[in-house]
Enzyme design. Sequence first.
Site, PDB file in Angstrom:
ATOM      1  N   ASN A  12       9.733   5.176   3.316  1.00 16.28           N
ATOM      2  CA  ASN A  12      11.079   5.182   3.430  1.00 16.28           C
ATOM      3  C   ASN A  12      11.670   6.396   4.105  1.00 16.28           C
ATOM      4  O   ASN A  12      10.703   7.308   3.595  1.00 16.28           O
ATOM      5  CB  ASN A  12      11.417   5.554   1.724  1.00 16.28           C
ATOM      6  CG  ASN A  12      11.092   4.155   1.020  1.00 16.28           C
ATOM      7  OD1 ASN A  12      11.376   3.044   1.357  1.00 16.28           O
ATOM      8  ND2 ASN A  12       9.941   4.067   0.300  1.00 16.28           N
ATOM      9  N   GLU A  59       2.140   5.499   7.935  1.00 16.22           N
ATOM     10  CA  GLU A  59       3.888   6.068   7.311  1.00 16.22           C
ATOM     11  C   GLU A  59       4.349   7.170   8.273  1.00 16.22           C
ATOM     12  O   GLU A  59       5.538   6.937   7.997  1.00 16.22           O
ATOM     13  CB  GLU A  59       3.718   6.139   5.427  1.00 16.22           C
ATOM     14  CG  GLU A  59       3.315   5.507   4.445  1.00 16.22           C
ATOM     15  CD  GLU A  59       3.429   3.757   5.075  1.00 16.22           C
ATOM     16  OE1 GLU A  59       4.626   3.517   5.674  1.00 16.22           O
ATOM     17  OE2 GLU A  59       2.669   3.220   5.170  1.00 16.22           O
ATOM     18  N   GLY A 101       0.558  -1.498  -0.040  1.00 13.68           N
ATOM     19  CA  GLY A 101      -0.184   0.496  -0.024  1.00 13.68           C
ATOM     20  C   GLY A 101       0.619   1.353   0.482  1.00 13.68           C
ATOM     21  O   GLY A 101       0.353   2.366  -0.528  1.00 13.68           O
ATOM     22  N   ALA A 102       2.127   1.156   0.145  1.00 16.10           N
ATOM     23  CA  ALA A 102       3.023   2.303   0.700  1.00 16.10           C
ATOM     24  C   ALA A 102       4.109   1.765   1.843  1.00 16.10           C
ATOM     25  O   ALA A 102       4.342   0.817   2.531  1.00 16.10           O
ATOM     26  CB  ALA A 102       2.269   3.613   1.721  1.00 16.10           C
TER      27      ALA A 102
END
Length: 964
Positions: free
Chosen positions: A351, A384, A347-348
């Site tokens: 980083n 994230e 999905g993501a």
Amino acid sequence: MAFSASPQNCLQAMTQVNIRCCTPAPWSYMWKGCIIATVAAVTAAIIIAFFIFSKAAVPPEMKPWEKYRLPATLSPQYYNVTLWPRLEMDTNGLYIFTGHSGVAFVCMNKTRWILIHSNKLNYILTPDGHHAMLTGMAGTKAPAIKKTWLQVETQYLVVELSEKLQVGKTYWLFTEFQGELTDSLGGFYRSEYYEDGVKRVVATTQMQPTDARKAFPCFDEPAMKAVFHMTLIHVPGTKALANAMEIGTKLITLNNQTVLQTKFEPTKKMSTYLLAFIVSDFDFIRAPQREKVLIRIWARRKAINSGQGDYSLNITGLLLDFFQYYYNTSYPLHKSDQVALPDFSAGAMENWGLVTYRETTLLYDPEVSSNEDKEDVVIVISHELAHMWFGNLVTMKWWNDVWLNEGFATYVSYLGASEAEPTWSIKDLMVLDVIQPALLVDSQGSSHPLSCLEDAINTPKEISALFNSITYKKGAAVLRMLSEVLSEPVFVKGLIAYLNQFAYGNTVYTDLWGQIQAVNLNPELNLPATINEIMNRWTLQMGFPVVTIDTQTGRITQKLFLLDPDTQLGRPSSYEYEWFVPIKWMKNGTNMGQYWLLNETDTHLSMKTNNKWVLANLNISGFYRVNYDSQNWQRLLSQLTTDHTAIPIINRAQIIDDAFSLSRAKIISTTVALSTTKYLSKETEYVPWESAVRNLNHFSDMLEQTEVYDAMQNYLRQKVQPLFTYFKKITSDWTQIPSRHTDQYNQINAISLGCKTGVEGCMNLTSMWYNKWMENPSKNLIHPNLKATVYCYAISIGGDAEWEFGWKMYKNATIAAEAKKLMSALSCTRNKTSISFLHPRYLKYTLDPNMIRKQDVAFIMAHAASSVVGRTQAWNFIRANWHHFVKDYDGFYSFGYIMLLVTRRFSTETELNQLQQFRDEIASAGLESTVWTVDQQIERTKANMKWVAENKEQIKKWLTEESA
């Protein structure tokens, strides 16, 4: 990392004709609780993990390069990496990248070998014929290189030296290499898309968990943190991005080519799996200059120009502010770039400073995207950004503790999303999206503990297997439980101490417990033991308890809950499968506080009653199920019937979910479970309805090929008819959209279940909306919230024209969320004259990445198998093309995972025989991991057959009586 999904999409496509996908990611971003996520997407990883948690450590007599773990001899300090991706094919028809890198490392223990990770890289040999050059730093003399080689199995470049390295001295290892930019969605790879008829190629990365070694040689373990100096070479007209801020870009001549050279600031000290770099012609929007932090959203130019990044831009700053406040720690970097990629496996990915996403989890268009799409975006971004501190600033020592990393981000993503969208009641949705799916997966014999011994996890496949629903969802659930026990302020105080103590370092999970214990815990909490003692029972043994309360005596018991009571447990527990269980409860609507169950059996006389209902696990704050004596069940059912609002909304969903799971485990009768749905004709809230729909889906799946199915449909039609009428009224005959976020979801349930069960006027409504769109393709008046449902049911009863129109609009879609809705709807064909032609054709498209992106194949397979006919066709297709799937899907989406999506509803003798034949076929081909997956499905099919045989008649009798 977030999986990619969405609750309603999966649920519509799988209730309808069946469910929410990643999203989940595989699972919304962890597949917001849809069965596809919890039963299928994650089961493949769990099966592999079963073997991980029970195997012995690597034998000590092995050579260092025969082991998968790096020896504790070298410590990287910093890297200089230069990479040049080619965005056009070479003469061999390949996309390649070239590069060179150097790493400074300190010798920690004397050794004659340098082991550094390397996978699928081709090296330019030195004049001496070696793969690398070694020099000493700061006046140190380096030993001569005796020999170098690539150890393919364990993914090392091995350098053998003539003498041992000196402890405390620093050395420099330099390499030059070439690799391929494949479409594998891992390492340094390529993504492709078309804009204005022109093919565009993007060079991008996905390093987690073990693919940084595909981009350049590195010490590719999370504890091997270092500083990275990145330089990217790229053609004019493209833009280069990396984790750190760009220092500058200049034109240079290289190999007789004029190219751009972009250099970046040194990164913070970080792990290799968090590295990212991208070369593309993407455009961006940026937030107004914030104090010290640059925020940018990157995507295809048309997506940016049409405003699809605006919502993400607006909430990113808000979420960063929230987490800075929550963690009491400033954002550690100067920038936050977020990039939407046309091809992305998860999905993501978090980083550090350069977060990558699927387009569906970053881009949002209010004219086309639904409220569910919007929710996916805010939760995934929140997930994230939570990692920027928890996971990136402080990182687990080894992958056996990845549950703490992902579980924590999953939990606090709902806190962040609630801050961004305070009117959505999004914390309540965590029960549906996270907790109930985790309970479902963790009640299977193939589950595993959250944490395990470090030396039990070694190979890349074993590491990848940990990225499953237990890690994300159960991890989040037990952390939420701890926060509920301590109170959020106390929990956060310990968390802040943890981040401050271990910033830029690595930890094990007990370090967090220690920091929470060290803060001033409120004596009024009356904790029965230390945080470590309490939490070890939830993290070091698989499963969870069913707490049984006997209101006739006040006796309370706990026992490991298994969905299949005949499961032979092969994994012992030092805690003998007992937990310290926090029980928040109420009596007849009055909150009675918290009680700790510390042993297998206890008595709490306050729970003894003959005429009042008792309800335990308020707001599902604890990770367990609750059973009662038969009299209390009847009192709860009576309360639901007379005034269901006396029971909190979340607990109405809990009563339904617990009852259905308890009945599957043969703890209570199936008729008690079904009785929890009798009141639904009076229910208008989304959370209880959604819980009911998901559980009833299991019944529908199992009974679809029996004579009971029609009776089930009749019963459901009676229950959903009032809901359909309710939403027709409050939306002024479907001309408006409800104002509440959860009502918008429940409107979809009303239409989806209404059409599935034959509520009068429902099918005509969806066909009318779809036909109007067909008449004027440039003007789609179907509200974004309703598109997935309307598309599916219109295509399901339509013919070739409806399907062909849907396919055309899918191919022309420029917004990923719209393409996703059409993609699932194209699997909904039910027209007998069309399905035999259209379904096989659609399945065949999955073999061609120009027709269907590889990232979407599993999604299509799941939806294609959501009906009896479609399932048969998908299964035949899988068996005929398994060689292709094994070859092309060996990463995030394995062949075993795709097969699970297709076969999870098998419940007949014929299907069982076919599975057994298929097992023999792949066993002869040596596909060991897939054989275990098929074995699991064989057992699941036998269990499904047994369930049908044991329950069919009593369900039929109950449904007939209730529908009379």
